[in-house]
Enzyme design. Structure first.
Site, mmCIF file in Angstrom:
data_model
loop_
_atom_site.group_PDB
_atom_site.id
_atom_site.type_symbol
_atom_site.label_atom_id
_atom_site.label_comp_id
_atom_site.label_asym_id
_atom_site.label_seq_id
_atom_site.Cartn_x
_atom_site.Cartn_y
_atom_site.Cartn_z
ATOM 1 N N GLY A 251 -1.637 3.729 -11.678
ATOM 2 C CA GLY A 251 -1.837 2.328 -11.370
ATOM 3 C C GLY A 251 -1.328 1.449 -12.508
ATOM 4 O O GLY A 251 -1.185 1.899 -13.648
ATOM 5 N N CYS A 252 -1.050 0.194 -12.195
ATOM 6 C CA CYS A 252 -0.494 -0.716 -13.204
ATOM 7 C C CYS A 252 -1.492 -0.989 -14.330
ATOM 8 O O CYS A 252 -1.141 -0.906 -15.520
ATOM 9 C CB CYS A 252 -0.035 -2.014 -12.547
ATOM 10 S SG CYS A 252 -1.269 -2.824 -11.487
ATOM 11 N N TYR A 253 -2.737 -1.291 -13.985
ATOM 12 C CA TYR A 253 -3.750 -1.499 -15.018
ATOM 13 C C TYR A 253 -3.970 -0.229 -15.835
ATOM 14 O O TYR A 253 -4.137 -0.283 -17.059
ATOM 15 C CB TYR A 253 -5.082 -1.901 -14.383
ATOM 16 C CG TYR A 253 -5.226 -3.352 -14.027
ATOM 17 C CD1 TYR A 253 -5.122 -4.360 -14.990
ATOM 18 C CD2 TYR A 253 -5.509 -3.741 -12.718
ATOM 19 C CE1 TYR A 253 -5.279 -5.695 -14.661
ATOM 20 C CE2 TYR A 253 -5.677 -5.070 -12.373
ATOM 21 C CZ TYR A 253 -5.555 -6.046 -13.349
ATOM 22 O OH TYR A 253 -5.725 -7.367 -13.014
ATOM 23 N N ALA A 254 -3.998 0.912 -15.141
ATOM 24 C CA ALA A 254 -4.230 2.176 -15.842
ATOM 25 C C ALA A 254 -3.111 2.466 -16.836
ATOM 26 O O ALA A 254 -3.360 2.919 -17.951
ATOM 27 C CB ALA A 254 -4.362 3.316 -14.835
#
Length: 304
Positions: free
Chosen positions: A111-114
Site C-alpha cells: 500500500g502507498c501509506y505502508a
C-alpha cells in the site's frame, strides 16, 4: 515457480487490467518510456493477460484475487496493485525484499501509506534504536482514494481543508506492523492515522518513536545513509516534500533526534501513484523479468 529471465535486449509485453483507473493510467505513462517493457490495456480476462510476458492487476480492492490466482496457476508472472494478495504473495517492497521479488512470479505491491511508513522507520526498527511501538501520521492526496466518485473525494468536500479518516483499523496498519515486526525480530505495534489532504497526488508520513538507547543526530544521519546506500529510489533529504516527489519513483526520507525528550521523528514523502502504486509495480516487474531495477523509472520528481 521460478522466474524465467528475459533474453537480453528482448522487448517484453505487459498486460494491464484496470488500465482506466489512476494507477492503470500511470502504468501506461511509465511503460511508454520503458526501454524493455511495453504496456497494453487488457480486459480482466485470464486468456487475454496470459498472452503477455507479465500482467499488472490495477483493479479495485477485492477484484484481483480470483484473477490473480488464475494467472499464477497459468504460470503468468503477475504484479497485483490491490490489497488482495499482500499477505499471500511475495511482498513487493524492493528495498526490503529485492531477492525474493526477483525469484518470484506472483508479487503484491505494498500500500502507498505502508511503503512510506516502512521506509521511514526501517533503519530505526532494524537496529533496535526505538521501542517497539510507533505512532504514524499520514497525509495523502485525493487520488489515493481512487477514481470512483464518493462524497469524501468530491471537490467541495476535499478542497481547502484536511481531515482524518479510519483512525482505528486502517488496512495499511497491519501491513506496516507485519513488515516492521519482521525487521525487528519481535512484535512492533503501530498507531496509524491517515488524513485526506487537499491536493491531487502525493503522500507524506511522519512517524514518532521513543529512543531505546543513546542516539544522536549524527548517528541517525549516518544510519540512514548506510541503510539506503544501495537503494536507488530512496534519498535522505533535509526536509521531505510532496511537491518534489511528484511524478518520480523516489522516496524522500529524513530523520531527526530530539535527545532532551528521548524521541526520534522520521518522515517520508512519495508520489502515491508512482512509488506508492504504478512506479513500484514497474520496479517489481523489472526485478521479476531480470531487467535493470531502475529501467523506465524517474528517481527525481517534478518541481512546479
Amino acid at each position: 515457480m521460478q522466474m524465467v529471465v528475459a533474453a537480453p535486449h528482448a522487448l517484453a509485453t505487459a498486460g494491464i487490467a484496470g488500465s482506466t483507473g489512476y494507477a492503470g493510467r500511470e502504468l501506461q505513462r511509465l511503460l511508454a518510456a520503458h526501454p524493455r517493457l511495453r504496456g497494453t490495456a487488457c480486459t480482466a480476462d485470464t486468456r487475454a493477460l496470459a498472452q503477455c510476458d507479465l500482467a499488472f492487476l490495477a483493479l479495485p480492492h477485492g477484484a484481483s484475487s480470483e484473477l490473480g490466482r488464475e494467472l499464477a496457476g497459468a504460470r503468468v508472472p503477475v504484479v497485483d496493485l490491490s490489497a488482495d494478495m499482500r499477505f499471500e504473495w511475495t511482498y513487493g517492497l524492493p528495498e526490503l525484499h529485492r531477492d525474493a521479488i526477483a525469484g518470484s512470479a506472483a508479487v503484491a505491491n505494498p500500500g502507498c501509506y505502508a511503503t512510506a511508513a516502512i521506509l521511514a522507520l526501517a533503519p530505526l526498527v532494524s537496529e533496535g534504536v526505538i521501542h517497539p511501538h510507533v505512532v504514524v501520521d499520514g497525509k495523502s492526496g485525493v487520488s489515493g482514494a481512487g477514481k470512483r466518485l464518493t462524497e469524501s473525494n468530491s471537490f467541495c468536500q476535499a478542497a481547502e481543508g484536511i481531515a482524518p479518516y479510519a483512525p482505528v483499523g486502517h488496512h495499511h496498519q497491519a501491513e506496516i506492523e507485519s513488515e516492521l515486526t519482521a525487521l525487528h525480530g519481535a512484535p512492533v505495534t503501530v498507531t496509524f492515522t491517515p488524513h485526506l489532504a487537499p491536493f491531487t497526488r502525493g503522500l507524506l508520513v511522519t512517524a514518532y518513536g521513543r529512543l531505546a538507547r543513546a542516539f544522536d543526530q549524527q548517528a541517525a544521519t549516518a544510519l540512514y545513509d548506510d541503510h539506503y546506500a544501495d537503494d536507488p529510489f530512496v534519498q535522505q533529504v533535509e526536509m521531505p516534500r510532496t511537491q518534489t516527489a511528484r511524478g518520480g519513483n523516489g522516496c524522500q526520507v529524513a530523520v531527526w533526534v530530539d535527545e532532551p525528550r528521548q524521541t526520534v521523528i522520521a518522515a517520508a514523502a512519495i508520489d502515491n501513484l508512482v512509488k506508492g502504486a504504478a512506479g513500484q509495480a514497474v520496479q517489481n516487474a523489472n526485478l521479476m523479468l531480470g531487467f535493470d531495477e531502475t529501467a523506465g523509472l524517474p528517481a527525481e520528481g517534478l518541481w512546479l
